[in-house]
Design a protein around this motif. Sequence first.
Motif, PDB file in Angstrom:
ATOM      1  N   GLY A  81      91.743 -58.453  53.886  1.00 54.05           N
ATOM      2  CA  GLY A  81      92.106 -57.090  53.465  1.00 54.05           C
ATOM      3  C   GLY A  81      91.009 -56.377  53.268  1.00 54.05           C
ATOM      4  N   TRP A  82      91.717 -54.951  53.028  1.00 61.94           N
ATOM      5  CA  TRP A  82      90.629 -53.633  52.666  1.00 61.94           C
ATOM      6  C   TRP A  82      91.035 -53.100  51.323  1.00 61.94           C
ATOM      7  N   VAL A  83      90.148 -52.990  50.560  1.00 59.24           N
ATOM      8  CA  VAL A  83      90.309 -52.085  49.401  1.00 59.24           C
ATOM      9  C   VAL A  83      89.499 -50.647  49.727  1.00 59.24           C
ATOM     10  N   SER A  84      90.216 -49.436  49.276  1.00 58.81           N
ATOM     11  CA  SER A  84      89.784 -48.223  49.337  1.00 58.81           C
ATOM     12  C   SER A  84      89.821 -47.278  48.077  1.00 58.81           C
ATOM     13  N   ILE A  85      88.670 -46.918  47.510  1.00 57.78           N
ATOM     14  CA  ILE A  85      88.704 -46.412  46.179  1.00 57.78           C
ATOM     15  C   ILE A  85      88.057 -45.040  46.236  1.00 57.78           C
ATOM     16  N   GLU A  86      88.685 -44.082  45.714  1.00 55.74           N
ATOM     17  CA  GLU A  86      87.842 -42.731  45.679  1.00 55.74           C
ATOM     18  C   GLU A  86      87.619 -42.328  44.187  1.00 55.74           C
ATOM     19  N   VAL A  87      86.487 -41.927  43.930  1.00 53.94           N
ATOM     20  CA  VAL A  87      86.182 -41.586  42.515  1.00 53.94           C
ATOM     21  C   VAL A  87      84.982 -40.537  42.450  1.00 53.94           C
ATOM     22  N   GLN A  88      84.825 -39.901  41.383  1.00 56.05           N
ATOM     23  CA  GLN A  88      83.721 -38.904  41.449  1.00 56.05           C
ATOM     24  C   GLN A  88      82.567 -39.410  41.512  1.00 56.05           C
ATOM     25  N   HIS A  89      81.200 -38.789  42.234  1.00 52.71           N
ATOM     26  CA  HIS A  89      79.898 -39.340  42.261  1.00 52.71           C
ATOM     27  C   HIS A  89      79.014 -38.782  41.325  1.00 52.71           C
ATOM     28  N   LEU A  90      78.528 -39.793  40.787  1.00 53.03           N
ATOM     29  CA  LEU A  90      77.687 -39.232  39.573  1.00 53.03           C
ATOM     30  C   LEU A  90      76.230 -38.546  40.072  1.00 53.03           C
ATOM     31  N   LEU A  91      75.992 -38.736  41.385  1.00 51.80           N
ATOM     32  CA  LEU A  91      74.898 -37.828  41.813  1.00 51.80           C
ATOM     33  C   LEU A  91      75.208 -36.290  42.016  1.00 51.80           C
ATOM     34  N   THR A  92      76.340 -35.954  42.314  1.00 53.16           N
ATOM     35  CA  THR A  92      76.678 -34.829  42.497  1.00 53.16           C
ATOM     36  C   THR A  92      76.738 -34.210  41.086  1.00 53.16           C
ATOM     37  N   LEU A  93      77.686 -34.993  40.216  1.00 50.06           N
ATOM     38  CA  LEU A  93      77.553 -34.426  38.940  1.00 50.06           C
ATOM     39  C   LEU A  93      76.312 -34.102  38.311  1.00 50.06           C
ATOM     40  N   VAL A  94      75.465 -34.891  38.514  1.00 50.81           N
ATOM     41  CA  VAL A  94      74.098 -34.830  37.681  1.00 50.81           C
ATOM     42  C   VAL A  94      73.412 -33.748  38.587  1.00 50.81           C
ATOM     43  N   GLU A  95      73.251 -33.695  39.864  1.00 48.08           N
ATOM     44  CA  GLU A  95      72.506 -32.625  40.593  1.00 48.08           C
ATOM     45  C   GLU A  95      73.173 -31.145  40.333  1.00 48.08           C
ATOM     46  N   LEU A  96      74.544 -31.197  40.234  1.00 50.99           N
ATOM     47  CA  LEU A  96      75.249 -29.742  40.300  1.00 50.99           C
ATOM     48  C   LEU A  96      75.812 -29.424  38.743  1.00 50.99           C
ATOM     49  N   ASN A  97      74.958 -30.044  37.891  1.00 49.62           N
ATOM     50  CA  ASN A  97      75.520 -29.526  36.300  1.00 49.62           C
ATOM     51  C   ASN A  97      77.104 -29.561  36.134  1.00 49.62           C
ATOM     52  N   GLN A  98      77.759 -30.620  36.801  1.00 47.51           N
ATOM     53  CA  GLN A  98      79.295 -30.632  36.511  1.00 47.51           C
ATOM     54  C   GLN A  98      79.543 -31.570  35.250  1.00 47.51           C
ATOM     55  N   TYR A  99      78.998 -31.007  34.253  1.00 50.56           N
ATOM     56  CA  TYR A  99      79.322 -31.854  33.110  1.00 50.56           C
ATOM     57  C   TYR A  99      80.591 -31.667  32.470  1.00 50.56           C
ATOM     58  N   ASP A 100      81.294 -30.404  32.995  1.00 54.70           N
ATOM     59  CA  ASP A 100      82.692 -30.218  32.280  1.00 54.70           C
ATOM     60  C   ASP A 100      83.570 -31.637  32.944  1.00 54.70           C
ATOM     61  N   THR A 101      83.160 -32.256  34.058  1.00 52.87           N
ATOM     62  CA  THR A 101      84.119 -33.268  34.418  1.00 52.87           C
ATOM     63  C   THR A 101      83.940 -34.648  33.489  1.00 52.87           C
ATOM     64  N   ILE A 102      82.902 -34.399  32.384  1.00 52.74           N
ATOM     65  CA  ILE A 102      82.909 -35.510  31.543  1.00 52.74           C
ATOM     66  C   ILE A 102      83.831 -35.090  30.301  1.00 52.74           C
TER      67      ILE A 102
END
Length: 405
Positions: A189-210
């Motif tokens: 079978g298959w598993v599908s997972i969606e989760v925030q990407h640390l790459l965009t968090l770091v590159e785009l200063n998305q620190y409020d998602t911490i």
Amino acid sequence: MTRCRLCGSAELASVVDLGATPPCELFLTRERLDEPELTYPLHLRVCTSCWLAQLPPLIQPEETFTEYAYFSSFSTSWVEHAREFVEAAVDRFAPGFVVEVASNDGYLLQHVAGRGVRCLGIEPSANVGQAARDKGIPTRTAFLDPETGAAVRAEHGPADLVVANNVYAHIPDVVGFTQGLRALVADDGWVSIEVQHLLTLVELNQYDTIYHEHFQYYTVAAARRALATGGLALVDVELLPTHGGSIRLWARPEEAGGEPTERVADVLAREKGAGLDELAGYAEFAARVAKVRRDLLRFLIDAAEAGKTVAGYGAPGKGNTLLNHCGIREDLLAYTVDRNPYKHGRFTPGTRIPILPPERLAEDRPDYVLVLPWNLREELTEQLSYVREWGGQLVFPIPSLEIVP
Ligand SMILES: [Zn+2]
């Protein structure tokens, strides 16, 4: 926190220390304003061995998720996102049985049932799971661990597709959760997972998602290591715009795995290029976070001294990381508005800014509207176009301060 929860290494390096804040979903009633409010340190560290970025599990999910105020179906764009995913997945795999972990109020599985496919939700919040059952979506009230996974498999059979969206960051026992996924999924079978990407968090200063409910922050490289602890192999990845930048991981039991796609190699190369598998990739982040704070405070102080009015739009969990970290109080932000009636008449945790219904903006005609859910920028710019009628301007704090005329 002394050891990495994924690999057990004791080498954890500081990425950014955001001080101490209360749990970001604990909106205060007026009565609670005179009571003490607990705060917890919010200090992101990264393991220099497996490069999983993580917070210590100071608040257990059982405390947050047993009775939960968030119903996914409130967000029409999120329900539509789920529908598109289900249509594509059912067409591609023709599954006979689909299990969703953290299935919330059945916002996704309703589309699976609509295609005539057997499904089951696993949802820890009793009140939210009941909303799913009321829609006719079979839902088990539980947290996923290896035992729950095995029990569901024994009772219902293995799942051809297991979906876990916006939950892989929310579980402190990432290894037990991943073993639970493996227990649920069929051997082919298959598993599908969606989760925030640390790459965009770091590159785009998305620190409020911490915030405390997010225990870990994934690069694809770290996610691949996490999946392997449960016997799952990463075979494909998609980059999604949701939450400011997310990854959709496609995994299979190791024995069925096969070669990862070109897309996996591409994203791994981008992460490596950004230096996220060495300390260099994290070195500038804290300084950029400090600049976001200074720029926002400077704007708010200047506006206050010029006699301009500023109101907020939205009261998302991440807004509370930003407001608390910046130390913004009612003198700089008179109030914020939100579409969720649960929040009306309540106050933001820590900063105690009143939350009002959105109609208030048109009555008060503030000079500036500070948009806290910046990830919905396109949607909200359109929704809030009426602010321009009185010459009001929208303000976006992240990735860097922007005032839109
Ligand atoms: Zn580690």
